[in-house]
Design a protein around this motif. Sequence first.
Motif, PDB file in Angstrom:
ATOM      1  N   PRO A 216      42.170  98.701 -15.192  1.00 57.25           N
ATOM      2  CA  PRO A 216      43.399  99.470 -14.955  1.00 57.25           C
ATOM      3  C   PRO A 216      44.351  99.517 -16.149  1.00 57.25           C
ATOM      4  O   PRO A 216      45.155 100.441 -16.247  1.00 57.25           O
ATOM      5  CB  PRO A 216      44.061  98.739 -13.772  1.00 57.25           C
ATOM      6  N   HIS A 217      44.259  98.548 -17.059  1.00 58.27           N
ATOM      7  CA  HIS A 217      45.185  98.514 -18.188  1.00 58.27           C
ATOM      8  C   HIS A 217      44.910  99.605 -19.206  1.00 58.27           C
ATOM      9  O   HIS A 217      45.785  99.911 -20.035  1.00 58.27           O
ATOM     10  CB  HIS A 217      45.147  97.144 -18.870  1.00 58.27           C
ATOM     11  N   TRP A 218      43.721 100.198 -19.193  1.00 59.15           N
ATOM     12  CA  TRP A 218      43.456 101.307 -20.109  1.00 59.15           C
ATOM     13  C   TRP A 218      42.769 102.486 -19.409  1.00 59.15           C
ATOM     14  O   TRP A 218      42.379 103.442 -20.050  1.00 59.15           O
ATOM     15  CB  TRP A 218      42.637 100.859 -21.317  1.00 59.15           C
ATOM     16  N   ARG A 219      42.657 102.431 -18.113  1.00 53.29           N
ATOM     17  CA  ARG A 219      42.095 103.570 -17.387  1.00 53.29           C
ATOM     18  C   ARG A 219      43.041 104.762 -17.469  1.00 53.29           C
ATOM     19  O   ARG A 219      44.264 104.605 -17.466  1.00 53.29           O
ATOM     20  CB  ARG A 219      41.850 103.204 -15.933  1.00 53.29           C
ATOM     21  N   GLN A 220      42.478 105.977 -17.527  1.00 52.94           N
ATOM     22  CA  GLN A 220      43.303 107.160 -17.635  1.00 52.94           C
ATOM     23  C   GLN A 220      44.208 107.303 -16.404  1.00 52.94           C
ATOM     24  O   GLN A 220      43.788 107.079 -15.277  1.00 52.94           O
ATOM     25  CB  GLN A 220      42.443 108.423 -17.751  1.00 52.94           C
ATOM     26  N   VAL A 221      45.455 107.710 -16.645  1.00 52.02           N
ATOM     27  CA  VAL A 221      46.395 107.978 -15.556  1.00 52.02           C
ATOM     28  C   VAL A 221      45.842 109.089 -14.666  1.00 52.02           C
ATOM     29  O   VAL A 221      46.007 109.068 -13.448  1.00 52.02           O
ATOM     30  CB  VAL A 221      47.777 108.376 -16.116  1.00 52.02           C
ATOM     31  N   ASP A 222      45.180 110.048 -15.284  1.00 44.22           N
ATOM     32  CA  ASP A 222      44.560 111.155 -14.557  1.00 44.22           C
ATOM     33  C   ASP A 222      43.653 110.649 -13.443  1.00 44.22           C
ATOM     34  O   ASP A 222      43.600 111.233 -12.354  1.00 44.22           O
ATOM     35  CB  ASP A 222      43.764 112.007 -15.559  1.00 44.22           C
ATOM     36  N   GLN A 223      42.960 109.559 -13.690  1.00 44.72           N
ATOM     37  CA  GLN A 223      42.060 108.985 -12.699  1.00 44.72           C
ATOM     38  C   GLN A 223      42.764 107.988 -11.785  1.00 44.72           C
ATOM     39  O   GLN A 223      42.502 107.946 -10.587  1.00 44.72           O
ATOM     40  CB  GLN A 223      40.881 108.298 -13.399  1.00 44.72           C
ATOM     41  N   TYR A 224      43.670 107.189 -12.356  1.00 43.86           N
ATOM     42  CA  TYR A 224      44.243 106.083 -11.585  1.00 43.86           C
ATOM     43  C   TYR A 224      45.306 106.550 -10.585  1.00 43.86           C
ATOM     44  O   TYR A 224      45.388 106.030  -9.472  1.00 43.86           O
ATOM     45  CB  TYR A 224      44.845 105.041 -12.527  1.00 43.86           C
ATOM     46  N   CYS A 225      46.105 107.508 -10.974  1.00 44.29           N
ATOM     47  CA  CYS A 225      47.197 107.961 -10.098  1.00 44.29           C
ATOM     48  C   CYS A 225      47.070 109.414  -9.658  1.00 44.29           C
ATOM     49  O   CYS A 225      47.924 109.908  -8.919  1.00 44.29           O
ATOM     50  CB  CYS A 225      48.543 107.744 -10.779  1.00 44.29           C
ATOM     51  N   ALA A 226      46.005 110.093 -10.109  1.00 44.36           N
ATOM     52  CA  ALA A 226      45.675 111.447  -9.641  1.00 44.36           C
ATOM     53  C   ALA A 226      46.884 112.381  -9.590  1.00 44.36           C
ATOM     54  O   ALA A 226      47.213 112.941  -8.542  1.00 44.36           O
ATOM     55  CB  ALA A 226      45.017 111.359  -8.269  1.00 44.36           C
ATOM     56  N   PRO A 227      47.561 112.615 -10.722  1.00 42.36           N
ATOM     57  CA  PRO A 227      48.786 113.423 -10.696  1.00 42.36           C
ATOM     58  C   PRO A 227      48.575 114.894 -10.357  1.00 42.36           C
ATOM     59  O   PRO A 227      49.556 115.587 -10.060  1.00 42.36           O
ATOM     60  CB  PRO A 227      49.345 113.256 -12.118  1.00 42.36           C
ATOM     61  N   CYS A 228      47.326 115.366 -10.395  1.00 46.32           N
ATOM     62  CA  CYS A 228      47.091 116.771 -10.035  1.00 46.32           C
ATOM     63  C   CYS A 228      46.884 116.966  -8.536  1.00 46.32           C
ATOM     64  O   CYS A 228      46.843 118.104  -8.068  1.00 46.32           O
ATOM     65  CB  CYS A 228      45.889 117.321 -10.802  1.00 46.32           C
ATOM     66  N   SER A 229      46.745 115.895  -7.785  1.00 44.62           N
ATOM     67  CA  SER A 229      46.594 116.027  -6.333  1.00 44.62           C
ATOM     68  C   SER A 229      47.644 115.237  -5.567  1.00 44.62           C
ATOM     69  O   SER A 229      47.921 115.523  -4.405  1.00 44.62           O
ATOM     70  CB  SER A 229      45.197 115.590  -5.887  1.00 44.62           C
ATOM     71  N   GLU A 230      48.249 114.247  -6.220  1.00 43.55           N
ATOM     72  CA  GLU A 230      49.335 113.489  -5.617  1.00 43.55           C
ATOM     73  C   GLU A 230      50.670 114.032  -6.136  1.00 43.55           C
ATOM     74  O   GLU A 230      50.803 114.339  -7.324  1.00 43.55           O
ATOM     75  CB  GLU A 230      49.224 112.001  -5.989  1.00 43.55           C
ATOM     76  N   HIS A 231      51.634 114.164  -5.248  1.00 48.27           N
ATOM     77  CA  HIS A 231      52.952 114.650  -5.676  1.00 48.27           C
ATOM     78  C   HIS A 231      53.824 113.467  -6.107  1.00 48.27           C
ATOM     79  O   HIS A 231      53.880 112.451  -5.421  1.00 48.27           O
ATOM     80  CB  HIS A 231      53.657 115.397  -4.542  1.00 48.27           C
ATOM     81  N   TYR A 232      54.504 113.623  -7.250  1.00 46.64           N
ATOM     82  CA  TYR A 232      55.425 112.595  -7.725  1.00 46.64           C
ATOM     83  C   TYR A 232      56.809 113.211  -7.911  1.00 46.64           C
ATOM     84  O   TYR A 232      56.981 114.158  -8.686  1.00 46.64           O
ATOM     85  CB  TYR A 232      54.914 111.968  -9.029  1.00 46.64           C
TER      86      TYR A 232
END
Length: 327
Positions: A216-232
């Motif tokens: 998790p310390h270097w995993r892409q944010v795109d994969q870890y928090c899914a900003p294209c499908s999760e609303h922030y």
Amino acid sequence: PELLREQANCSAAELFPELMRERQRLLRERCENAAWKKGTAMEKFYLNKVGSKGILWCPIYKGASSSTIFHFCPLYYGQSVCESNPSATIFRKPDFKGSRAPKDTPTLLIVRHPFERLFSAYRDKIQAPRSKTVFIRSAMEEASFIYRLIPPETLQKREQLQQSALVAAKKQMQEHPVERGQYVYVEGSDNPYLNPISATFEEFIRAVLTGKFVNPHWRQVDQYCAPCSEHYDYILKVENYQCEFPQFLKTLGSTESLLNRIDFEKRVNVNNGRSVTDRTDFYQYFAALPDNLLDALHKWYRADCELLDYNCEKTLCEIREWRRKNL
């Protein structure tokens, strides 16, 4: 818009909501214009005592997560717990599961330049993580044992050297811990896997790019928090954390007692010896990488660069220019 993309004006808090809307708009626009991965966030904490409605937070490790945990910790735990080790484990309990959050709970994402985050992860977790030998072992097995060039005469006893290196590295780091961000050598040893202990930066990068050395310390944010499908609702940037984080809390309606209790200047779990403004070490490490590896790294983090509005192409140009002038 250009001003808003850079940072919020700390002296003009009324710009903060507009800044958040602008970042949301940019994210939606870029998610629609490219085929980035969908999915769901791998981890979310529901913190019901933050603000009037609580928050739902997807933590990005090496993205001010320790500082944020440290600031939120006193809402739930005593001072001794919060001072001892501000770790995500204190929120990895049933009471904080994201599934418990009401649908209207505000959502939070705190991001950082992908290359800076990767570099911080290396200095903190891989290069010399003090007594955390679990990172040393994985770095040696996934990176240095695979990518380190060793003398031809030692090839036949490679496995023996690797096993003895694991034992010696664990002993060295436990008995002689060093500050993070330093290479560690075993004086007097002719074992190539102990000089240095753990992976070099290039070995680490090569291992990360295989997709097999995952953390998790270097995993892409795109994969870890899914900003294209999760609303922030709130997308904060580490580069302006000391300004944006308190403005975020005020926008949520946090009480004055909470705001007065938080030391917004305190930075937790930073790389010792690193200056916030002096990036010489950053350029030194990245400039030593071959161009094909820099290009592969850019491709690896391309989604994070574009979705989170970081100009990684400019950063690569700066790295290469620094190399031209200094190496």
